[in-house]
Scaffold this motif. Structure first.
Motif, PDB file in Angstrom:
ATOM      1  N   UNK A 200       1.065  -1.345  -0.021  1.00  0.00           N
ATOM      2  CA  UNK A 200       0.473  -0.068   0.231  1.00  0.00           C
ATOM      3  C   UNK A 200       0.754   1.221   0.085  1.00  0.00           C
ATOM      4  N   UNK A 201       1.263   1.366   0.829  1.00  0.00           N
ATOM      5  CA  UNK A 201       2.205   2.174   1.159  1.00  0.00           C
ATOM      6  C   UNK A 201       3.401   1.985  -0.314  1.00  0.00           C
ATOM      7  N   UNK A 202       3.957   1.476  -0.601  1.00  0.00           N
ATOM      8  CA  UNK A 202       4.871   1.794  -2.386  1.00  0.00           C
ATOM      9  C   UNK A 202       3.576   2.594  -3.808  1.00  0.00           C
ATOM     10  N   UNK A 203       2.605   1.804  -3.954  1.00  0.00           N
ATOM     11  CA  UNK A 203       1.199   2.072  -4.526  1.00  0.00           C
ATOM     12  C   UNK A 203       1.024   3.631  -3.925  1.00  0.00           C
ATOM     13  N   UNK A 204       0.603   4.012  -3.224  1.00  0.00           N
ATOM     14  CA  UNK A 204       0.460   5.631  -2.545  1.00  0.00           C
ATOM     15  C   UNK A 204       1.575   6.105  -3.495  1.00  0.00           C
ATOM     16  N   UNK A 205       3.361   6.010  -2.872  1.00  0.00           N
ATOM     17  CA  UNK A 205       4.080   7.009  -2.831  1.00  0.00           C
ATOM     18  C   UNK A 205       4.538   7.331  -4.795  1.00  0.00           C
ATOM     19  N   UNK A 206       4.647   5.655  -5.357  1.00  0.00           N
ATOM     20  CA  UNK A 206       5.120   5.282  -7.064  1.00  0.00           C
ATOM     21  C   UNK A 206       4.280   5.419  -7.700  1.00  0.00           C
ATOM     22  N   UNK A 207       3.363   5.237  -7.768  1.00  0.00           N
ATOM     23  CA  UNK A 207       1.938   4.723  -9.151  1.00  0.00           C
ATOM     24  C   UNK A 207       1.487   5.883  -9.238  1.00  0.00           C
ATOM     25  N   UNK A 213      -6.736   1.778 -10.094  1.00  0.00           N
ATOM     26  CA  UNK A 213      -5.292   0.599  -9.870  1.00  0.00           C
ATOM     27  C   UNK A 213      -6.078   0.167  -8.613  1.00  0.00           C
ATOM     28  N   UNK A 214      -4.630   2.021  -8.097  1.00  0.00           N
ATOM     29  CA  UNK A 214      -4.199   0.987  -6.356  1.00  0.00           C
ATOM     30  C   UNK A 214      -5.650   0.559  -5.709  1.00  0.00           C
ATOM     31  N   UNK A 215      -6.904   0.533  -5.821  1.00  0.00           N
ATOM     32  CA  UNK A 215      -7.670   0.657  -4.947  1.00  0.00           C
ATOM     33  C   UNK A 215      -7.904  -0.617  -4.737  1.00  0.00           C
ATOM     34  N   UNK A 216      -8.207  -1.386  -6.029  1.00  0.00           N
ATOM     35  CA  UNK A 216      -8.644  -2.643  -6.649  1.00  0.00           C
ATOM     36  C   UNK A 216      -7.538  -3.862  -6.098  1.00  0.00           C
ATOM     37  N   UNK A 249       2.559  -2.389 -11.361  1.00  0.00           N
ATOM     38  CA  UNK A 249       2.250  -3.171 -10.323  1.00  0.00           C
ATOM     39  C   UNK A 249       2.456  -4.053  -9.879  1.00  0.00           C
ATOM     40  N   UNK A 250       2.588  -4.931 -11.877  1.00  0.00           N
ATOM     41  CA  UNK A 250       2.845  -6.416 -10.501  1.00  0.00           C
ATOM     42  C   UNK A 250       3.976  -6.973  -9.945  1.00  0.00           C
ATOM     43  N   UNK A 251       5.010  -6.256 -10.371  1.00  0.00           N
ATOM     44  CA  UNK A 251       6.349  -6.675 -10.118  1.00  0.00           C
ATOM     45  C   UNK A 251       6.526  -6.077  -8.522  1.00  0.00           C
TER      46      UNK A 251
END
Length: 469
Positions: A200-207, A213-216, A249-251
């Protein structure tokens, strides 16, 4: 033993053995008190009268250095002169005072070791049940009470808590120790980390620019991992233009669910045109793919399978993939319901971009786009193209895909954020002007608005090299 200061030596004679005294020189080498040592030698054949004396003299001269060394070593090895009763009593009192081998300390140590021995089997059984729950269902319920364990030698009853050996502490210690050698951990497998917080932290900062996409992804993965017995394997389908973050996101998912990320033996990546390039060999590919999936799940129950360029999967491969995504308890005694499948596809990108463009033209922020609104259009687009021979779209048609994950097109500000991340990843200094220069090198569409990056952030990390001093 001869008299003090002498060694008795056996000399072969006519009858039996002649024993005579050999002088023993007292001194430091002779040990305390110059004690004598008896050397008995077997009876040999008869010899002349002069020969025994000469042989005895030679033997005595040859043995003398060894005897002196032995006399020095014996006291060190515990064969020293027996201490007097008074000295022995003083030594014992000192040992008792020091508490090294005193009776009280020895009894306490013996009692403690007895307690550990009595509890060890129970602790190991409870620990094994926590690590391998399927092997001992119901056994934890029998052990939950604070049972009183009776020691084997009838020394009474000892409760585990009284000795300070609490189960949570012992379980943690033994788990860490055992996991240092084998494949186990809190998840039951040290290769599996399931770090949802980190994901969750990486998706918030880097995506960037992908709130849907983040929420799903977070809700789908977290809900799946928290389900004790899922009905089927989790299947997510990523859709969007190239460079919008599907592979990224897959990585990240692999890195936070598995200790070794994409290099983990629990993770397999398939690229359609690379692994299945020739249509004439599809029968062979089907066998190889089924074998790869089966062996991976047997090796690692929670496995991750990533299919890149899924829209190019031949429909013949559907027979190999479908059984592992369907609602089966097991296939050939292997349970695939804890597996995760990610399908990455460029299909649906156009309809996603049209919805984002309509919101922009209406003056609405892209963050206002909801999953319910976009999924309707995306699903219709994908089902309409299900007849084009793609196995991926056939999976959606048969309701084997659990979640559609749309990736929105990236705008100018998102490309700048990607450029910033690229500079930081290489530990390079940058300015706002440098970020603008990198973003301006990208191609933006539509031709009139020039709103979305045609390449997303795919080549940003390579482009920053042109702007280094």
């Amino acid at each position: 033993l001869g008299r003090k200061g002498a060694v008795q030596e056996a000399v072969p004679g006519g009858r039996g053995s002649e024993v005579r005294a050999v002088p023993w020189h007292s001194g430091p080498q002779a040990g305390e008190g110059g004690r004598a040592l008896a050397l008995l030698r077997p009876t040999g054949p008869p010899a002349s009268a002069a020969q025994p004396r000469r042989a005895a003299s030679v033997r005595h001269g040859a043995l003398l250095p060894g005897l002196r060394a032995l006399a020095v070593l014996l006291p060190l090895l515990g064969f020293a002169r027996r201490p007097s009763p008074r000295r022995a009593g003083e030594a014992l009192a000192r040992r008792e005072d020091l508490g090294l081998l005193g009776d009280r300390r020895y009894e306490r140590l013996q009692e403690h070791l007895g307690t550990v021995s009595a509890l060890s089997k129970r602790y190991w059984r409870l620990l094994a049940c926590r690590l391998w729950q399927e092997e001992c269902e119901g056994e934890e319920e029998e052990e939950e009470g604070t049972a009183v364990i009776t020691e084997e030698e009838g020394k009474g009853k000892t409760a585990p808590e009284k000795q300070g050996w609490h189960m949570p502490v012992m379980s943690e210690i033994l788990s860490r120790w055992y996991c240092s050698f084998g494949k186990c951990c809190a998840t039951g497998d040290c290769r599996v980390t399931n770090n949802i917080t980190g994901l969750e932290l990486d998706l918030s900062r880097r995506l960037h620019g992908q709130h849907l996409a983040k929420d799903v992804v977070l809700k789908a993965v977290q809900g799946f991992l928290e389900t004790p017995q899922p009905e089927k394997a989790l299947a997510l389908s990523f859709h969007g233009w190239s460079g919008t973050g599907k592979n990224f996101v897959a990585r990240l998912t692999a890195e936070h669910l598995y200790r070794d990320g994409l290099k983990s033996e629990c993770v397999k990546v398939f690229i359609s045109l690379f692994h299945f390039p020739h249509p004439v060999h599809m029968d062979l590919y089907k066998v190889q793919l089924a074998k790869e999936i089966s062996e991976t799940v047997q090796l690692c129950q929670q496995s991750l399978f990533i299919f890149d360029e899924a829209e190019k999967l031949h429909v013949a491969l559907l027979d190999a993939i479908k059984p592992y995504l369907d609602h089966y308890d097991s296939i050939d005694t292997v349970d695939y319901r804890r597996s995760i499948f990610l399908f990455l596809s460029n299909t649906g990108g156009n309809i996603i971009n049209e919805v984002a463009l309509d919101f922009w033209r209406a003056g609405r922020a892209r963050e206002e786009i909801t999953m319910e609104y976009l999924e309707h259009y995306l699903r219709m687009e994908l089902l309409d193209s299900a007849d084009e021979g793609s196995a991926h779209n056939r999976l959606l048609e048969e309701n084997l895909i659990d979640f559609l994950v749309p990736f929105l097109p990236l705008e100018y500000r998102h490309v700048k954020l990607c450029a910033r991340d690229a500079f930081l990843a290489r530990d390079l200094q940058f300015t706002e002007e440098a970020l603008d220069e990198v973003a301006r090198t990208m191609v933006f569409v539509p031709k009139e608005e020039k709103l979305f990056s045609a390449q997303g952030c795919k080549s940003v990390s390579q482009r920053i090299s042109y702007f280094l001093p």
